[in-house]
Design a protein around this motif. Structure first.
Motif, PDB file in Angstrom:
ATOM      1  N   PRO A 106      73.993  37.331  48.458  1.00 46.42           N
ATOM      2  CA  PRO A 106      72.580  37.576  48.788  1.00 46.42           C
ATOM      3  C   PRO A 106      72.014  38.754  48.002  1.00 46.42           C
ATOM      4  N   ARG A 107      70.867  38.528  47.391  1.00 49.93           N
ATOM      5  CA  ARG A 107      70.186  39.588  46.647  1.00 49.93           C
ATOM      6  C   ARG A 107      68.712  39.570  47.032  1.00 49.93           C
ATOM      7  N   ALA A 108      68.055  40.700  46.916  1.00 48.33           N
ATOM      8  CA  ALA A 108      66.656  40.784  47.311  1.00 48.33           C
ATOM      9  C   ALA A 108      65.766  39.947  46.406  1.00 48.33           C
ATOM     10  N   GLN A 109      66.191  39.762  45.161  1.00 50.51           N
ATOM     11  CA  GLN A 109      65.400  38.978  44.211  1.00 50.51           C
ATOM     12  C   GLN A 109      66.228  37.807  43.696  1.00 50.51           C
ATOM     13  N   PRO A 110      65.582  36.668  43.469  1.00 48.79           N
ATOM     14  CA  PRO A 110      66.331  35.480  43.026  1.00 48.79           C
ATOM     15  C   PRO A 110      67.070  35.732  41.713  1.00 48.79           C
ATOM     16  N   PHE A 111      68.170  35.027  41.554  1.00 43.56           N
ATOM     17  CA  PHE A 111      68.963  35.072  40.329  1.00 43.56           C
ATOM     18  C   PHE A 111      68.347  34.074  39.355  1.00 43.56           C
TER      19      PHE A 111
ATOM     20  N   ARG B 270      67.340  31.527  46.409  1.00 44.87           N
ATOM     21  CA  ARG B 270      68.353  32.372  45.762  1.00 44.87           C
ATOM     22  C   ARG B 270      68.292  32.292  44.239  1.00 44.87           C
ATOM     23  N   VAL B 271      67.599  31.276  43.738  1.00 45.04           N
ATOM     24  CA  VAL B 271      67.593  31.018  42.292  1.00 45.04           C
ATOM     25  C   VAL B 271      66.161  30.844  41.805  1.00 45.04           C
ATOM     26  N   ARG B 272      65.911  31.321  40.600  1.00 49.68           N
ATOM     27  CA  ARG B 272      64.612  31.099  39.936  1.00 49.68           C
ATOM     28  C   ARG B 272      64.917  30.374  38.626  1.00 49.68           C
ATOM     29  N   ALA B 273      64.274  29.243  38.388  1.00 48.43           N
ATOM     30  CA  ALA B 273      64.547  28.445  37.183  1.00 48.43           C
ATOM     31  C   ALA B 273      63.612  28.845  36.055  1.00 48.43           C
ATOM     32  N   ALA B 274      64.156  28.958  34.852  1.00 48.47           N
ATOM     33  CA  ALA B 274      63.359  29.194  33.648  1.00 48.47           C
ATOM     34  C   ALA B 274      63.767  28.118  32.641  1.00 48.47           C
ATOM     35  N   ILE B 275      62.847  27.260  32.303  1.00 48.73           N
ATOM     36  CA  ILE B 275      63.143  26.112  31.437  1.00 48.73           C
ATOM     37  C   ILE B 275      62.692  26.450  30.016  1.00 48.73           C
TER      38      ILE B 275
ATOM     39  N   SER C  79      72.231  45.018  45.015  1.00 48.87           N
ATOM     40  CA  SER C  79      71.792  43.959  45.933  1.00 48.87           C
ATOM     41  C   SER C  79      70.273  43.963  46.127  1.00 48.87           C
ATOM     42  N   GLU C  80      69.633  45.123  45.967  1.00 52.79           N
ATOM     43  CA  GLU C  80      68.173  45.206  46.130  1.00 52.79           C
ATOM     44  C   GLU C  80      67.438  45.116  44.794  1.00 52.79           C
ATOM     45  N   GLY C  81      68.137  45.047  43.712  1.00 54.08           N
ATOM     46  CA  GLY C  81      67.518  44.947  42.409  1.00 54.08           C
ATOM     47  C   GLY C  81      68.399  45.573  41.345  1.00 54.08           C
ATOM     48  N   PRO C  82      68.084  45.310  40.106  1.00 53.07           N
ATOM     49  CA  PRO C  82      66.850  44.717  39.615  1.00 53.07           C
ATOM     50  C   PRO C  82      66.861  43.188  39.649  1.00 53.07           C
ATOM     51  N   SER C  83      65.718  42.598  39.296  1.00 50.41           N
ATOM     52  CA  SER C  83      65.686  41.183  38.989  1.00 50.41           C
ATOM     53  C   SER C  83      66.581  40.984  37.764  1.00 50.41           C
ATOM     54  N   ALA C  84      67.417  39.939  37.809  1.00 46.26           N
ATOM     55  CA  ALA C  84      68.368  39.736  36.700  1.00 46.26           C
ATOM     56  C   ALA C  84      68.668  38.250  36.557  1.00 46.26           C
ATOM     57  N   GLY C  85      69.288  37.906  35.447  1.00 45.99           N
ATOM     58  CA  GLY C  85      69.585  36.497  35.231  1.00 45.99           C
ATOM     59  C   GLY C  85      70.569  36.272  34.100  1.00 45.99           C
TER      60      GLY C  85
ATOM     61  N   LEU D 137      76.716  42.317  38.926  1.00 47.62           N
ATOM     62  CA  LEU D 137      75.599  42.039  39.838  1.00 47.62           C
ATOM     63  C   LEU D 137      76.060  41.913  41.287  1.00 47.62           C
ATOM     64  N   SER D 138      77.345  41.681  41.504  1.00 46.96           N
ATOM     65  CA  SER D 138      77.873  41.586  42.877  1.00 46.96           C
ATOM     66  C   SER D 138      78.033  42.954  43.526  1.00 46.96           C
ATOM     67  N   GLU D 139      77.942  44.004  42.742  1.00 49.62           N
ATOM     68  CA  GLU D 139      78.155  45.342  43.296  1.00 49.62           C
ATOM     69  C   GLU D 139      77.021  45.704  44.252  1.00 49.62           C
ATOM     70  N   PRO D 140      77.347  46.341  45.373  1.00 51.16           N
ATOM     71  CA  PRO D 140      76.336  46.614  46.409  1.00 51.16           C
ATOM     72  C   PRO D 140      75.118  47.364  45.901  1.00 51.16           C
ATOM     73  N   GLU D 141      75.277  48.231  44.913  1.00 53.26           N
ATOM     74  CA  GLU D 141      74.132  49.021  44.461  1.00 53.26           C
ATOM     75  C   GLU D 141      73.040  48.164  43.821  1.00 53.26           C
TER      76      GLU D 141
END
Length: 459
Positions: free
Chosen positions: A306-311, A363-368, A275-281, A269-273
């Motif tokens: 930094p990523r376009a969508q929260p981790f 930067r983060v999205r929580a899923a409980i 950085s704009e997506g996908p959404s991932a976690g 996920l750190s790879e530049p390609e």
């Protein structure tokens, strides 16, 4: 059971926030009131009675679990009847119920009808947990859930692969699933709650993958080989997810592969390609005593990348408690998991608060993810008190009633939906049955009629 020193250290912050306790109780009671009654879910009610019979009868429980495990290998009614009779007979010495079942399962006139009924019961139970054989088979149920107000994450059943061909086949199934659901999703009706939160858009399509199925080389003794083996397949699936607008979530499995799974996921996920997506976690397992330190690492990575969508970080209790404990005992190690349920629950709540707080940075999205009424009510009460937006997640089959109650309360909920055939699903089904009947299970306490005040008290 007393906590050990490692557990005390892992807890860090010792005191849950008392200020939200009245709200926790209020939310918990409202959710219970909104759960469907047994009259509306008769099959589930029957399964609960079966579970209740097994709870205090470990010999019967072991025989039933073994029957579930061997069921796919039985290729004839006689074979089925023979296995059921033998397994119940082995348990009959200390289990009156097993003895009664063995008598029926070995009787001349009753053996085949009893075996057929048992096989049908296993199949129906599996169908409650597994929504289809493949993506196309599962699409109607995924769409039905969406229309009812629940998002999904799809999991392709299958345990660890042992060959490169199996890993290729699993990756292809993942790609096929992403493309099939992504093709259908635009036709679904708008659901604002499921499609956007404070951090931005949320993909309609969500797939969970297991690294152990992406490579046959994942070993605790050589994590670099597992990372190298799974890396190209994970990278390909991330590209497919990006191109189809889907979310890709990396599941966590046993403790001995946690480091490799984490290193692989963060590396790719750190790879530049990407950085704009996908959404991932990724998944954080609260039953691990080191989980607070693991969350430190995940949050530090998210801040530095930094990523376009929260981790997205999905917080779970963890499904391999027995495996982790037994393996540690066999090797003379300190178990990596909490041995005290209340200590684990306290850790879960502290991680919940940290994750919800971390969302503020974007930067983060929580899923409980939980079926514990107290844990869910605590997460919602804390999110409400801090003005945060949070997603709840439940398992198909185990969390159906909780899902219904959360929908009735207008909360965002995502259901973890396995797909696959019965053979591949047996190990998953046995893990879910274990979770439902273990001594420390919240679901077991709820089924036994423990009063609501006790279920909602602070851990």
């Amino acid at each position: 059971m007393l906590m050990n020193a490692d557990e005390e250290t892992a807890l860090g912050d010792p005191a849950p926030s008392a200020t939200i306790e009245p709200r926790v109780a209020e939310i918990g009671r409202a959710l219970v009131a909104a759960m469907p009654t047994a009259r509306r879910t008769p099959r589930a009610a029957v399964e609960r009675r079966v579970m209740a019979a097994m709870v205090d009868d470990p010999e019967l429980r072991a025989a039933v679990f073994r029957f579930v495990d061997v069921r796919p290998a039985c290729d004839s009614p006689d074979d089925l009847a023979r296995h059921l009779g033998e397994l119940l007979s082995e348990a009959s010495a200390s289990s009156p119920l097993a003895a009664r079942g063995a008598s029926l399962a070995t009787g001349g006139l009753t053996r085949r009808p009893v075996a057929a009924a048992a096989a049908l019961g296993v199949k129906q139970m599996a169908q409650r947990f597994i929504i289809g054989a493949d993506a196309h088979d599962a699409l109607p149920e995924v769409e039905r859930l969406w229309k009812s107000g629940a998002a999904t994450t799809i999991d392709l059943l299958g345990e660890a692969t042992v060959t490169e061909e199996e890993a290729d086949a699993y990756a292809q199934r993942c790609e096929d699933t992403l493309r099939a659901v992504a093709a259908a999703a635009p036709k679904w009706p708008a659901r604002e709650l499921l499609e956007r939160d404070a951090a931005g858009p949320i993909p309609r399509v969500n797939l969970s993958v297991k690294v152990s199925a992406l490579t046959p080389l994942l070993r605790a003794t050589a994590p670099e080989r597992g990372i190298a083996g799974a890396e190209p397949r994970l990278r390909h699936l991330l590209r497919v997810a990006r191109d189809t607008g889907a979310h890709l979530h990396v599941d966590m499995e046993s403790y001995d592969t946690r480091e490799a799974v984490t290193e692989l996921t963060l590396k790719v996920l750190s790879e530049p390609e990407f950085s704009e997506g996908p959404s991932a976690g990724i998944v954080l397992q609260a039953y691990l005593t080191e989980s607070p330190q693991h969350l430190d690492r995940l949050l530090a990575w998210a801040d530095a990348t930094p990523r376009a969508q929260p981790f997205t970080i999905r917080l779970v209790k963890g499904a391999y408690w027995d495996h982790e404990t037994v393996e540690a005992v066999q090797h003379g190690w300190t178990p990596p998991v909490f041995q005290d349920r209340r200590a684990c629950d306290r850790n879960y709540e502290q991680l919940t608060r940290r994750l919800i707080d971390a969302q503020r940075g974007g930067r983060v999205r929580a899923a409980i993810a939980s079926h514990n009424l107290r844990s869910i009510a605590h997460a919602l009460a804390y999110a409400d008190a801090t003005g945060a937006d949070v997603e709840l997640q439940v398992l198909r089959g185990l969390g159906d009633e909780t899902q219904a109650a959360l929908l009735a309360a207008g909360r965002r909920v995502r259901t973890y939906c396995p797909i696959g055939d019965l053979v591949a699903g047996m190990a998953y089904l046995v893990r879910r049955l274990l979770e439902n009947t273990s001594n420390d299970s919240f679901l077991r306490a709820q089924a036994e009629g423990v009063d609501l005040t006790t279920l909602l008290e602070q851990p």
